[in-house]
Each structure stands twice: as structure tokens, then as C-alpha cells.
Design an enzyme around this catalytic site. Structure first.
Site, PDB file in Angstrom:
ATOM      1  N   ASN A 225      37.892  44.320  31.769  1.00 33.13           N
ATOM      2  CA  ASN A 225      37.630  44.569  33.189  1.00 33.13           C
ATOM      3  C   ASN A 225      36.125  44.774  33.347  1.00 33.13           C
ATOM      4  OD1 ASN A 225      37.422  45.463  35.794  1.00 33.13           O
ATOM      5  ND2 ASN A 225      38.531  47.397  35.468  1.00 33.13           N
TER       6      ASN A 225
ATOM      7  N   LYS B 266      34.456  44.967  36.001  1.00 31.85           N
ATOM      8  CA  LYS B 266      34.090  45.764  37.193  1.00 31.85           C
ATOM      9  C   LYS B 266      32.954  45.076  37.963  1.00 31.85           C
ATOM     10  CE  LYS B 266      35.955  49.770  34.912  1.00 31.85           C
ATOM     11  NZ  LYS B 266      36.025  51.228  34.788  1.00 31.85           N
TER      12      LYS B 266
ATOM     13  N   HIS C 210      43.948  49.562  40.362  1.00 30.49           N
ATOM     14  CA  HIS C 210      42.999  50.283  39.515  1.00 30.49           C
ATOM     15  C   HIS C 210      42.618  51.606  40.184  1.00 30.49           C
ATOM     16  CE1 HIS C 210      39.425  51.354  37.272  1.00 30.49           C
ATOM     17  NE2 HIS C 210      39.868  50.558  36.320  1.00 30.49           N
TER      18      HIS C 210
ATOM     19  N   GLU D 159      39.910  53.089  40.464  1.00 33.90           N
ATOM     20  CA  GLU D 159      38.684  53.062  41.278  1.00 33.90           C
ATOM     21  C   GLU D 159      38.982  52.528  42.677  1.00 33.90           C
ATOM     22  OE1 GLU D 159      36.266  50.993  38.415  1.00 33.90           O
ATOM     23  OE2 GLU D 159      36.193  52.802  37.183  1.00 33.90           O
TER      24      GLU D 159
ATOM     25  N   GLU E 106      46.086  54.300  32.462  1.00 29.89           N
ATOM     26  CA  GLU E 106      44.672  54.675  32.441  1.00 29.89           C
ATOM     27  C   GLU E 106      44.499  56.066  33.036  1.00 29.89           C
ATOM     28  OE1 GLU E 106      42.035  50.905  32.243  1.00 29.89           O
ATOM     29  OE2 GLU E 106      42.363  51.380  34.345  1.00 29.89           O
TER      30      GLU E 106
ATOM     31  N   SER F 160      37.878  54.440  28.300  1.00 29.54           N
ATOM     32  CA  SER F 160      36.897  54.640  27.230  1.00 29.54           C
ATOM     33  C   SER F 160      37.351  54.059  25.897  1.00 29.54           C
ATOM     34  CB  SER F 160      36.529  56.120  27.100  1.00 29.54           C
ATOM     35  OG  SER F 160      35.933  56.589  28.302  1.00 29.54           O
TER      36      SER F 160
HETATM   37  P1  PGA Z   1      36.330  52.158  30.667  1.00 24.75           P
HETATM   38  O1  PGA Z   1      37.143  51.536  31.909  1.00 24.75           O
HETATM   39  O2  PGA Z   1      36.787  51.412  29.449  1.00 24.75           O
HETATM   40  O3  PGA Z   1      34.883  51.913  30.993  1.00 24.75           O
HETATM   41  O4  PGA Z   1      36.689  53.601  30.605  1.00 24.75           O
HETATM   42  C1  PGA Z   1      38.486  51.187  31.770  1.00 24.75           C
HETATM   43  C2  PGA Z   1      39.014  50.701  33.092  1.00 24.75           C
HETATM   44  O5  PGA Z   1      38.623  51.254  34.120  1.00 24.75           O
HETATM   45  O6  PGA Z   1      39.839  49.768  33.143  1.00 24.75           O
END
Ligand code: PGA
Length: 265
Positions: free
Chosen positions: A9, A11, A93, A95, A167, A214
Site C-alpha cells: 500500500n 498510500k 483502510h 486512514e 490492521e 509496521s
Molecule cells: P505501515 O502501513 O506498514 O506503514 O504501518 C500499513 C497500512 O496502513 O496498510
């Protein structure tokens, strides 16, 4: 046997000028025939990434889709518009739940739109830190699944290739990952929730569940040591070819072990 999947992802990173090169580099450094690889760049980079991945066995995914098909939704992109550009879509997601106030009901409609457009949905669920600290993580995730998937035809969801990404919100982009054992407990809870939603035990057992939050090449093994975890949705580390090589390489070990009929411990 469930597949092992690594989805990137990206982003809100990369541009049409540089996304293709990054995708090609990641593809060439992650050739693991037993691992399903997916790269989800920003919408404006989908065509560049698709072109760069021609001849590679790496799928392209969108990071979001709209819940309607067309109409007066300024700035939005619907699932059918992605024909020829993507074959997967991330939905729900955290976010977007946070920044676009997406509800479980709306996210469920997106899952349906994705499947109708032959996009394989990765439905993201996960609790906030306060919810985990209060011992409510499983209850929160079950509610998210019920809100998004309740009332939807299980057969359609299975045939559409639904994948769940667990997540925990407190682990995303923080450098603080969940413990493998907690992710495994949640994966089991996710499968028992969909079984309750009318899937039945066999279909629920076949549902791929990824961990996200992460993930790095250093901690990927902790998750894949859990037989209930089928791979990862990777954010920050997915922009680094070295990290992706390590993550997908580790996934390849598990995928081969599964194929050989023995779970890695
Ligand atoms: P990250 O993001 O690996 O930077 O924590 C994971 C995600 O939001 O899918």
C-alpha cells in the site's frame, strides 16, 4: 490451502514519473512464484505501474473505490472505472475511516462494488489502542465485519476473492507492530465471525487474513509463524525494494512450506 499474499500500500506516495520504475524494481527483486504479490499505488500512477509490470506476475490494486458507480461525486473514482488498470482494491483502510469518515455500512457497499467490477477486495479492519487496552479489540473488529459483510451473500464474497487485512490502528505507521500471537488470535476471531455471518466453517477457514501495521523484513517472520496469518499489507516498507525483497522472500518460505503440506513453526 490458503495462498500467501503480500500487498503493498503505497498510500499518497510516488508520481506517474517515478512509480513505474519503483514497481519494476520491486517486481524483479521479489520473484517468488508461490507468493501472490499486489502493488497498490495512487490512482494517478495505476497506468504507469500496470505498464511497468507487463510480463511480471504482480497484480495492480487501487487504494480505494467509491460506493457508487458514476455521478456527481467530485474527485471520486468508481470501481468500473478501474477496468484495465487494476484487479484488486483496498477498502475500508483506517486512514479513510478516519479522514473520510467511512462507516462500516459504506465500506460494505464498496466491497460489493469491487466484486461486481471483478476487483478483488482487501477489507481492512482493526481496533484503536484504547479499545485494545480495554480488552475490546475482538468485539470491535467483529462489529466492523458484521457492519460491512452482514447480509451480503457469502458465496459472492468467497467467489469474489475477499481478503481481510487485520490492521490495528495503533500499529499503522508507528513502528510499533502487534505481537504475532495477538494477530493470530484476531485472525481466528475474524474467521469465526464470518462463520457466524452465514459463511459456514469451511468457507470461513478458507478466508485469507493478512496482518498490517509496521510490517518490515525484520518482523514479517513473527506473523508468518502463525498458521492463521496468510501474509501482510505493507505500508511504509513497501516503498523500499530492499524491504520488499526481505518481506516477500520470507513469505516465499511459508508459501513453499504450505505447499509441501507442513506449516512452518
Ligand atoms: P505501515 O502501513 O506498514 O506503514 O504501518 C500499513 C497500512 O496502513 O496498510
Amino acid at each position: 490451502m490458503r495462498p500467501v499474499i503480500v500487498a503493498a500500500n503505497w498510500k499518497m506516495n510516488t508520481t506517474p514519473a517515478d512509480a513505474g520504475e519503483l514497481a519494476a524494481m520491486i517486481a524483479s527483486r521479489t520473484r517468488e512464484p508461490d507468493v501472490v504479490r499486489v502493488i497498490c499505488p495512487p490512482f494517478v500512477c495505476l497506468a504507469a505501474v500496470r505498464d511497468a509490470l507487463a510480463g511480471e506476475d504482480v497484480a495492480v490494486g487501487a487504494q480505494n473505490i467509491h460506493h457508487e458507480l458514476y455521478g456527481a461525486y467530485t474527485g471520486e473514482v468508481s470501481a468500473p472505472m478501474l477496468a484495465g488498470l487494476a484487479t484488486w482494491a483496498i477498502v475500508g483502510h483506517s486512514e479513510r475511516r478516519r479522514d473520510a469518515a467511512e462507516t462500516d455500512e459504506l465500506i460494505g457497499r464498496k466491497v460489493g462494488r469491487a466484486i461486481d467490477a471483478a476487483l478483488r477486495p482487501i477489507l481492512c479492519v482493526g481496533e484503536q489502542l484504547a479499545e485494545r487496552d480495554a480488552g475490546r479489540a475482538i468485539e470491535v473488529v467483529a462489529r466492523q465485519l458484521e457492519g460491512a459483510l452482514g447480509g451480503r451473500d457469502p458465496e459472492g464474497l468467497v467467489d469474489g476473492g475477499l481478503v481481510i487485512a487485520y490492521e490495528p490502528v495503533w500499529a499503522i505507521g508507528t513502528g510499533r507492530n502487534a505481537r504475532g500471537i495477538d494477530a493470530a488470535e484476531m485472525a481466528a476471531a475474524i474467521r469465526s465471525t464470518v462463520a457466524r455471518l452465514g459463511w459456514g466453517d469451511a468457507a470461513a477457514e478458507g478466508l485469507p487474513v493478512l496482518y498490517g501495521g509496521s510490517v518490515t523484513s525484520a518482523n514479517m517472520g513473527e506473523f508468518l509463524e502463525e498458521p492463521s496469518i496468510d501474509g501482510a499489507l505493507v505500508g511504509g516498507a513497501s516503498l523500499k525494494p530492499d524491504e520488499m525483497a526481505g518481506i516477500v522472500g520470507r513469505a516465499g518460505m511459508t508459501a513453499r512450506a504450505r505447499r509441501a503440506g507442513t506449516e512452518m513453526r
